[in-house]
Each structure stands twice: as C-alpha cells, then as structure tokens.
Design an enzyme around this catalytic site. Sequence first.
Site, short mmCIF file in Angstrom:
data_model
loop_
_atom_site.label_atom_id
_atom_site.label_comp_id
_atom_site.label_asym_id
_atom_site.label_seq_id
_atom_site.Cartn_x
_atom_site.Cartn_y
_atom_site.Cartn_z
N THR A 150 0.86 -1.18 0.00
CA THR A 150 0.00 0.00 0.00
C THR A 150 0.90 1.24 0.00
O THR A 150 1.32 1.69 -1.06
CB THR A 150 -0.96 -0.01 1.20
N LYS A 177 4.00 -6.95 4.12
CA LYS A 177 3.82 -5.54 3.79
C LYS A 177 3.54 -4.79 5.08
O LYS A 177 3.05 -5.35 6.06
CB LYS A 177 2.67 -5.34 2.79
N THR A 188 1.08 -3.46 12.53
CA THR A 188 0.20 -3.44 11.38
C THR A 188 0.93 -3.97 10.18
O THR A 188 1.80 -3.31 9.66
CB THR A 188 -0.26 -2.01 11.07
N GLU A 267 6.21 5.08 7.36
CA GLU A 267 5.73 6.25 6.61
C GLU A 267 6.45 7.50 7.09
O GLU A 267 6.33 7.92 8.25
CB GLU A 267 4.22 6.40 6.79
N ASN A 391 -0.78 10.72 6.07
CA ASN A 391 -1.96 10.30 6.82
C ASN A 391 -3.02 11.37 7.00
O ASN A 391 -4.13 11.07 7.42
CB ASN A 391 -1.52 9.75 8.18
#
Length: 409
Positions: A150, A177, A188, A267, A391
């Site tokens: 993603t 991932k 996660t 991220e 985000n």
Amino acid sequence: MFSFFPIQGGIAVAKGFYCDGVSAGLKPNGEPDVAFIYSDSLCEVEAIFTQNKFCAAPILHYQEYDKNFKTNFVLINSKNANALTGDEGVANVKEILDEAKGKFPMIYNPIMSSTGVIGVQLPKTKIVESFLKFDLTKKDDAKAANAIMTTDRFSKTIAFEVVLEDKTSFKIGAMCKGAGMINPSLATMLCFIATDAEIPKSDMKDLLQNAAENTFNAISVDGDTSTNDTILLLSNGKSGAYNKEAFGFVLERIMHKLATDIVRDGEGATKLVAFEVRGAKTSKEAQKVAKALSQSLLVKTALFGCDPNWGRIASTIGASGIECSPKTLEIYFDEVCVYQKGMIYFDGENEKKAAEVLKRESFRIICEIGKGTESYVAYGCDLGHEYVKINADYRWYILARLSKILQKW
C-alpha cells in the site's frame, strides 16, 4: 546441529508452492493489486491476528473454520481492508472465495487477506474477474510481494534453506507488507510464511508466538494497531524434514528481518532505531519501557531533527511506571554516554558526537536501568513531516504515490 543460508526467492521458494500478483484494477495503471499463494498439496496452517477488537472481515471468515482445518490457497488484495464492513463484508469474502473454488476446483478451504482503506465494501466484480489472469503454476514472488503493498516504499521478501544434521533439508519463504499503523502489539502488517518443512500442527502456534515476541511485537512506527494484522504460516510438509529448534531459530531470523524492514520503511521514516533497555527489575518492565520509548512522539520528533535530547528519553522512562532511579540510570546513543548515574556528560563536544550518531540510518539508544538483570529491545523510527502528509489524506495519498512511482519507471 543445523546450518542455514539465504536463497533467492520469496513466498513460493519451498516445494509445491506457487504465487503471482495480477491487476484487478484496484491500483492505477495496471499495477498488481491481487495476489495468491497456492500449494499443490494441503497445508497445516496457523495464524496470529490483530489485537484490535474491530478485526477485519477476512479474519472473521478465517475464524469460522475448524481450528485444525487445512488449506492450500490464500487470496490477498490491497487497496481495500474490508474492515468495519459488517455482515456484508464477511459475505463478500465467502462469495469471492466460492468463485475462486468454482474457477479452480483444486482449491480447498481458501483463506482471504486484505489491506487498505477501512470502511469500504470490496469491489467483488473486479477481484473475481482478476481470476481469469491466475496461473496456479507460476512462481512470481516479486509480483506477489508488490501486489500486497500500500504505502510501502519497497517490497519485503526473504527465503532460507535449512540443512539438518542428517543432511535432510527444508526451505522457508516469506513476504510481508507494512509501513504505517505500526504498533508493538503484533504491528500493522500482513506477513505470509510458507515452508515445505514437515511441522506438526501442535508445534506451529508456539513457533509463531515465540518468534513474534521479539520481532513483530517489538516494532512501532506510530503506535496504532490495525484491524487487519496477520501472520500466516503454511506448511505442506513436502520436504519430509523438520527440526523444531532449527525451524524456530530460522523463523525468528526471517520475522526479525521483515519486522525491521517495516520500521525502516515506516511512513515518513528516515532512520531505524533500536531502543535497548538493560538492567530492568523484570522482563515485563524491560518491555514496557522499551515500547514506551519506541512510541513516544517527543522522542520520535527529536530523532527526526537529529536532536540528542536525552531528557525526553529519561522522562519517558520515569513516566512508564517501572522501578527506576536517576542514581542508577545510564543513557547512551550507540557508544556515546550522555548520562550516567546522576552525572551529565553533555558538554559541547559530547553533544556533537551524540548528534552525529542520530544522523546515521540506524543506531541504538541504550538505557541501563540499574535495577535488575532483565533486558528487551524494541524497534522504532523517527516521525517527521512526511508522516503527517501521508496520513492527513491517506485515501488519496496511495493513488498519488503509485502514480509517481510509475512515472519514474
């Protein structure tokens, strides 16, 4: 005794496993967004799932199977988490998997896994139509790994061959991932592990849980736990070889590499940080403070700015509630001591040395509590502008990022 070594490949490296990634039109410009894992013989299966109470529909579907069920097929889609989608979400999983069984009669007790945006029903028609592109004899590890990404900046795969003392051998391949919503209570991510080792079903849960404790349970990017977290272990036993100690050791190596890759790919992250806590009174306290440090926003933002603000680290330790004292505490940035049992070593030169450590791509922050003998290492990263950018508008960010990647290609 046993030996092990890395080999080329990923999830389909073991005997009898196959995989591929195809486009169902969920990602722009024909990028792979649906993947499968297939074994030509039935597999023992074990899994660890999210601790989020609102677990996604694919997990609810998995839990409807008998605890000792066997499978030979896993379907994975990106772009859509199929979470918080109610009874319709579970029904959609069943309908899609029934279509897969109709298309491929050799499929038995199929499993589905999803990742992406929460609260949107699956695009069933697109996913089912993608089955026309499936070739269950393919071994395209790279496409399968890319299909499940993603916000990941890079795919994550690994494979090992293990040779036992009697010269028999088995292989383990994996892909995962993850880059955001990473919290040290599984983390996660989606992680799939396939092996031809002949593992007794009774060993699988222990092996997974033991390996997860210091890997996927020890990482944090932002302290958020997803609805879809999954570690799935498949074993078809085709090698006929197995040793629990050897398998457990290599499994933890695999999961450690994938877990730290997730943090490295966090991220907006620019550095991988190991928070090593030593000398805690209990193992529980060592874990508690290490994970608190890996999740502290004040610590993470200081790391982003390459500011060796050891006061934030000390404050987080004190606030964690563990037994500690400034008279026994020591703090190091790699080899640079900045605080030791009440003495501050943060003059101009030492501060510069500590700041230089923080410019490295990876380093350790070592905290000696001085109250016992227990230790634990948690893994985290810095937190900067890019994380907020991603985000603040996550749903549109995925599309924008994919378009940029494709333009570079």
